[in-house]
Design an enzyme around this catalytic site. Structure first.
Site, mmCIF file in Angstrom:
data_model
loop_
_atom_site.group_PDB
_atom_site.id
_atom_site.type_symbol
_atom_site.label_atom_id
_atom_site.label_comp_id
_atom_site.label_asym_id
_atom_site.label_seq_id
_atom_site.Cartn_x
_atom_site.Cartn_y
_atom_site.Cartn_z
ATOM 1 N N GLY A 83 0.841 -1.205 0.000
ATOM 2 C CA GLY A 83 0.000 0.000 0.000
ATOM 3 C C GLY A 83 0.869 1.245 0.000
ATOM 4 O O GLY A 83 0.534 2.263 0.608
ATOM 5 N N GLY A 114 -0.487 4.844 -0.985
ATOM 6 C CA GLY A 114 -1.634 5.405 -0.277
ATOM 7 C C GLY A 114 -1.257 6.580 0.617
ATOM 8 O O GLY A 114 -0.144 7.093 0.557
ATOM 9 N N GLN A 115 -2.219 6.976 1.460
ATOM 10 C CA GLN A 115 -2.023 8.190 2.273
ATOM 11 C C GLN A 115 -0.812 8.058 3.201
ATOM 12 O O GLN A 115 0.011 8.966 3.277
ATOM 13 C CB GLN A 115 -3.284 8.467 3.121
ATOM 14 C CG GLN A 115 -3.217 9.819 3.829
ATOM 15 C CD GLN A 115 -4.115 9.895 5.071
ATOM 16 O OE1 GLN A 115 -4.621 8.893 5.566
ATOM 17 N NE2 GLN A 115 -4.296 11.098 5.569
ATOM 18 N N ILE A 160 -2.266 -7.447 -1.850
ATOM 19 C CA ILE A 160 -2.295 -8.099 -0.530
ATOM 20 C C ILE A 160 -3.207 -9.317 -0.504
ATOM 21 O O ILE A 160 -3.055 -10.193 0.346
ATOM 22 C CB ILE A 160 -2.687 -7.080 0.557
ATOM 23 C CG1 ILE A 160 -2.322 -7.619 1.940
ATOM 24 C CG2 ILE A 160 -4.187 -6.735 0.494
ATOM 25 C CD1 ILE A 160 -2.256 -6.602 3.008
ATOM 26 N N TYR A 173 -15.164 -1.480 9.054
ATOM 27 C CA TYR A 173 -13.765 -1.043 9.221
ATOM 28 C C TYR A 173 -13.277 -1.404 10.629
ATOM 29 O O TYR A 173 -12.210 -2.004 10.805
ATOM 30 C CB TYR A 173 -13.701 0.467 8.988
ATOM 31 C CG TYR A 173 -12.349 1.099 9.159
ATOM 32 C CD1 TYR A 173 -11.328 0.873 8.247
ATOM 33 C CD2 TYR A 173 -12.102 1.973 10.222
ATOM 34 C CE1 TYR A 173 -10.095 1.484 8.386
ATOM 35 C CE2 TYR A 173 -10.877 2.592 10.365
ATOM 36 C CZ TYR A 173 -9.871 2.348 9.455
ATOM 37 O OH TYR A 173 -8.651 2.953 9.601
ATOM 38 N N LYS A 228 -10.491 -4.107 12.096
ATOM 39 C CA LYS A 228 -9.353 -3.659 12.913
ATOM 40 C C LYS A 228 -9.251 -4.459 14.216
ATOM 41 O O LYS A 228 -8.154 -4.853 14.616
ATOM 42 C CB LYS A 228 -9.461 -2.152 13.204
ATOM 43 C CG LYS A 228 -9.214 -1.273 11.979
ATOM 44 C CD LYS A 228 -7.810 -1.478 11.416
ATOM 45 C CE LYS A 228 -7.508 -0.578 10.244
ATOM 46 N NZ LYS A 228 -6.271 -0.981 9.533
HETATM 47 N N1 SER Z 1 -8.952 7.950 9.375
HETATM 48 C C1 SER Z 1 -9.703 6.730 9.442
HETATM 49 C C2 SER Z 1 -11.078 6.904 8.925
HETATM 50 O O1 SER Z 1 -11.619 7.966 9.094
HETATM 51 C C3 SER Z 1 -9.773 6.243 10.847
HETATM 52 O O2 SER Z 1 -8.696 5.444 11.146
HETATM 53 O O3 SER Z 1 -11.624 5.988 8.416
#
Ligand code: SER
Length: 319
Positions: free
Chosen positions: A8, A11-12, A55, A143, A147
């Site tokens: 990745g 990415g950011q 990945i 999400y 995690k």
């Molecule tokens: N920056 C992420 C989001 O807003 C949080 O970990 O999804």
């Protein structure tokens, strides 16, 4: 840490972490792993090796690890919180299936593995103020579910197989380099772009929505320092609360106005992002990270705002 694979890398976080690690590991291979359609460009491409590493394909990870004698993997592939809600199956495939692939390659080939967790690993039943290191984690977003699963699976691999897995729970990350895209905390990046362009900012979250945020240089330092921490001092691994600032839209807008007096913000609420933000902590207690590996942030809201405005002005002028 000498030969590092970043999955990745465009990415950011990856686009900046790859450059930082190339400075940090002179003489090593710091490999920018990318997927088709997100190839590295410019300095990221020119300053070191790059490999296509999807990945979801364990063989691609294993091949890159063998080719460059990788000792450490940074697993930065993820869909952020809001976009993950529109593609929950893909979010699981990348967030959990992808992590599983990284863990298995790390187990077979003896790599250390960093996988970020997030403030999104908490949920509505978590204490919202000074959220403790060890507390209730019942997130309601896919999400967050990926995690928490990732934290537990990574700890399992450390205990069961001795894989050196480590992680931090990142707050919203703010940077002028690569945009985030699809997160709940993105507004705190977008607001600076509006301020520098002289546009009114339409804030998707309502006043009083507090979340932890962090300037990218602190986040990158955390990602490097946790992997270099003395393992005998670590009582936790996956994952450490880290924090540097907590604010709501009114506070960040007032801070920007100190430097851009004409800046204007109005509200245009996004119900999905608002619901996600309301379920997340207002501020994390990061005392375990401070005690176990000397974590300490360097940027507060004022210092970050000055740096963001200066660098964004330069960036947008060049475009
Ligand atoms: N920056 C992420 C989001 O807003 C949080 O970990 O999804």
């Amino acid at each position: 840490m000498k030969n590092v694979l970043i999955i990745g890398a465009t990415g950011q976080i990856g686009s900046e972490l790859t450059m930082k690690l190339r400075e940090h590991c002179p003489g090593g291979n710091v490999v920018a792993g990318y997927i088709k359609g997100a190839e590295p460009k410019g300095a990221l491409l020119e300053s070191g090796p790059a490999e296509e590493v999807d990945i979801t394909n364990p063989q691609m990870i294993a091949d890159a690890v063998d080719k460059y004698s990788i000792d450490t993997i940074y697993n930065l592939a993820a869909l952020l919180s809001a976009v993950a809600e529109s593609k929950p199956q893909l979010a699981w495939k990348i967030g959990v299936g992808g992590l599983y692939n990284c863990l298995e390659v790390s187990r077979e080939k003896g790599c250390a593995l960093f996988t970020p967790s997030s403030i999104g690993s908490f949920g509505p039943s978590t204490p919202h103020d000074h959220t403790p290191q060890d507390t209730i984690q019942r997130p309601e977003t896919i999400y967050g579910v990926t995690k928490v699963t990732g934290e537990m699976l990574s700890d399992y691999y450390a205990r069961r197989f001795g894989v050196d897995t480590r992680s931090v729970r990142f707050p919203g990350l703010i940077s002028y380099v690569a945009p985030p895209g699809g997160g709940t905390t993105d507004y705190a990046v977008d607001i600076y772009y509006s301020a520098v362009k002289g546009e009114e900012f339409k804030c998707p979250l309502k006043p009083g929505t507090f979340m932890d945020m962090m300037y990218m240089p602190d986040a990158l330092r955390a990602a490097v320092e946790i992997m270099e921490a003395d393992p005998t001092r670590l009582k936790h691994r996956n994952s450490f609360n880290i924090a540097s600032m907590s604010f709501d839209p009114e506070i960040i807008a007032a801070k920007i106005k100190e430097y851009v007096p004409d800046f204007k913000m109005s509200y245009e609420l996004d119900p999905l992002r608002q619901a996600i933000a309301d379920s997340w902590p207002d501020s994390l207690d990061d005392s375990c990270a401070r005690e176990e590996w000397d974590w300490k942030p360097e940027y507060d809201l004022d210092r970050m705002t000055q740096d963001m405005l200066v660098n964004l002005r330069k960036k947008l002028l060049q475009q």
